[in-house]
Each structure stands twice: as C-alpha cells, then as structure tokens.
Design an enzyme around this catalytic site. Structure first.
Site, PDB file in Angstrom:
ATOM      1  NE  ARG A   1      31.549  44.630  31.013  1.00 58.03           N
ATOM      2  CZ  ARG A   1      32.174  45.329  30.089  1.00 58.03           C
ATOM      3  NH1 ARG A   1      33.021  45.201  29.543  1.00 58.03           N
ATOM      4  NH2 ARG A   1      31.011  46.269  29.572  1.00 58.03           N
TER       5      ARG A   1
ATOM      6  CG  HIS B   1      37.820  47.935  31.132  1.00 56.67           C
ATOM      7  ND1 HIS B   1      36.864  47.105  31.887  1.00 56.67           N
ATOM      8  CD2 HIS B   1      37.123  47.989  29.915  1.00 56.67           C
ATOM      9  CE1 HIS B   1      35.519  47.195  31.151  1.00 56.67           C
ATOM     10  NE2 HIS B   1      35.845  47.536  30.119  1.00 56.67           N
TER      11      HIS B   1
END
Ligand code: NDP
Length: 306
Positions: free
Chosen positions: A221, A269
């Site tokens: 993350r 992502h």
C-alpha cells in the site's frame, strides 16, 4: 433483508445480480442510487468505506472488494469485516511480482529512464540463480509469490509476524529475521498490509539497511513507502532501481514530481484485480453461512488490522 452493492462496475453488478437471483432470490440487492430502506441493509459489499456508517443501523457484515482492508479503519467495532480472498487476484499479484523482479535484475526501469534521456548505457544483468529476493509479508499472496519465485530459480526469503514453513523458502520472523532479510536481499518485495506498524515502513532507515545496488518492488500500500526517501536512495545510486505499483494518493497527479524518480518504473495500481464472479461467489457463500449461524470465512482481525 438487503445486500447493498456499493460498486459502479457494470460487469461486476451484473454478475452479482445473476448469481443471487439464482442462488439466493429472497435477498434484496440494491445499489446506492436506488430507493431502499437503509434499516434493511444487513450486508454491504464495497471497496471504499462509507462516509456515514450510522445510516445503516442494522448493518452486520462488510465484505471488502479488495484483499487490503486498511481503508476500513472507521468501521464501527460491532460490524464484522471480511477481506477478499480471490485466487485470480492472488495470481495477478504473483505474476506482477515475477515480472517486476525480472525487470529489476534486467534493469528495465533503468533502461526506461535512459530511453527518456536518449542515453545508451548497457548494464550487466544479474542472473536469477544469483539473485536473492526477500518478501515482506507472507500472507496468501506473499506465500504464493515466494513459491513462484523459488520455482523460477531465485533464492527466496520471506518475513512475517508469525513463523511460517514454506518448502524451498527461508521463512523469517521478528526483528532479527527482518534485519537478516533486508541485509541479504538483492530485490526486496513489499506485500505487507497497511497497518499502524507498517505505515511509513519503507523509509530512509529501511533503504539504508538494504544492500547497495539492491532493488525495490512495492505492491503493498502506498502509505508504507516514504517517496522522498525512496527518491534519495535512487538518486544517490544506493538503490539500483524500483518498481512501484501503489501510492498514498492515487492516481498520481499529472504534476507530481514522483513520476520522475530516476530508474523507477511506475505502474497504476494494477498488480491484482478482484474477479467479479469469485467476489460474488465468496459473498454468497459467506452470507449463507451467516444466515445459518455459522462463522464467517476470511474475517479481518480488527486488532491486527488485516
Ligand atoms: P494477508 O493478510 O493474508 O497477509 C499479510 C502478511 O503480512 C502476513 O504474513 C502477516 O504476518 C504479515 N504482516 C502483517 N503485519 C506485519 C508486521 N508488522 N510485521 C511482519 N509481518 C507482518 O495479506 P495478503 O497476502 O492477502 O495481501 C497482502 C497485501 O497486499 C494487502 O494487504 C494489500 O495491501 C496488498 N495487495 C496489493 C494489490 C495490488 O494490486 N497492488 C492487490 C492485492 C493485495 P502473519 O502471517 O504472521 O500474520
């Protein structure tokens, strides 16, 4: 009794509606634009947290669209949180990690940087057999990535909170294990969940402990990585290169200077993507367990945060 589908993707919505119409026709499925009684909402499927949880006083279970669940920190304690465990998503991340590790040892982030500067600079590749990959996080995804890398011939270590046993992989835990992994790895792969303990984990001190000339692959993350520190480690040449998939603010703004970190390949992502049918099947299976009084599968330990 209602399941609120707080998602916009038309294919995923279609898949949920088809499956539930067939398998659980008495459960009402609604989306945020529809007219429905919030008090009837018992289940929620969503990627993002709600602004106001009090609107749904009888909500019992939140099913996360994603494997990572850090975004649900504001969820009231009485509501159960279920993470997404999807073999297709896992395999996607595994393939991303394999690609990124190969890209790092063949210097592709460096060549992309050189290409942008019309600079012809051959480098010497690091062969797989001489490459030690260290994986931070040996959950479902980290374990599969470790096995896949070992099968390709990489030397692989992995680090987690509790001790694991994975054939062909050196499994480490605790402070000493972490230090050994970071000092040894030619490529460090971050697959940790975002928690208070892992926030800002990839920072100046961390990069300083990495071997000179090592690479970083980050698909955990965004908030785990301090980008100014990463930039400094790349600019000084201490890190050979990096492949980064996740950012604290996504998408990266067009004028964000991080687009131009040297020898750093940025991906938007995309390491993993939850499969719509698997998601619908997981939610259906868990709701039928919940309705028959059985424990839910894949629940998040709210104290640990993952
Ligand atoms: P899991 O929850 O199954 O596993 C997490 C692992 O991290 C466990 O091995 C756990 O240790 C370890 N861990 C957690 N905190 C610490 C800590 N403080 N110190 C050491 N080890 C720690 O997660 P998944 O494998 O399913 O997913 C991992 C993460 O990957 C997700 O949370 C998400 O952030 C990211 N992800 C990114 C995607 C992308 O597209 N970029 C797609 C999917 C996931 P232990 O086993 O001992 O509990």
């Amino acid at each position: 009794m209602t399941l609120l589908l707080n998602i916009a993707d038309a294919d995923r919505l279609h898949t949920f509606h088809n499956l539930f119409a067939q398998e659980m026709p008495d459960l009402r499925l609604v989306t945020p634009g529809m007219c429905f009684d919030p008090a009837q909402v018992r289940y929620l499927f969503t990627w993002m947290p709600l602004d106001d949880w009090t609107r749904f006083p009888n909500l019992e279970v939140v099913f996360s669209l994603s494997a990572g669940v850090d975004q649900f920190a504001t969820l009231p304690p009485g509501i159960q949180l279920v993470k997404m465990v999807d073999p297709h998503n896992t395999q996607g991340v595994v393939e991303y990690v394999l690609t990124a590790c190969l890209a790092c040892i063949r210097d592709f982030p460096t060549f992309a940087w050189d290409q942008a500067h019309c600079d012809w600079q051959p480098t010497q590749a690091r062969p797989i057999r001489k490459t030690h990959v260290g994986i931070l996080g040996l959950g479902g995804i980290g374990q599969d990535a470790a096995r896949a890398l070992a099968t390709l011939g990489f030397q692989v270590s992995g680090w987690s909170r509790s001790q694991k046993q994975i054939p062909g992989v050196t499994c480490l835990a605790g402070e000493e294990g972490y230090k050994a992994l970071v000092a040894q790895a030619d490529v460090v792969v971050c697959l940790l969940p975002l928690t208070p303990q892992t926030s800002g984990f990839l920072n100046r001190a961390f990069f300083g402990q990495m071997k000179a000339g090592a690479s970083l692959v980050h698909a955990g993350r965004g908030a785990q990585c301090c980008l100014p520190d990463l930039r400094a480690a790349l600019e000084s040449g201490h890190l050979r290169n990096a492949v980064i998939d996740v950012f604290e603010t996504e998408p990266l703004a067009q004028d964000d200077a991080n687009w131009r970190m040297p020898r750093c390949l940025i991906t938007p992502h995309v390491a993993g993507r939850t499969d719509g049918l698997t998601a619908a099947q997981n939610v259906l299976h868990n709701i039928s367990r919940h309705r028959s009084g059985q424990d839910l599968l894949w629940t998040v330990d709210r104290d640990k945060g993952y």
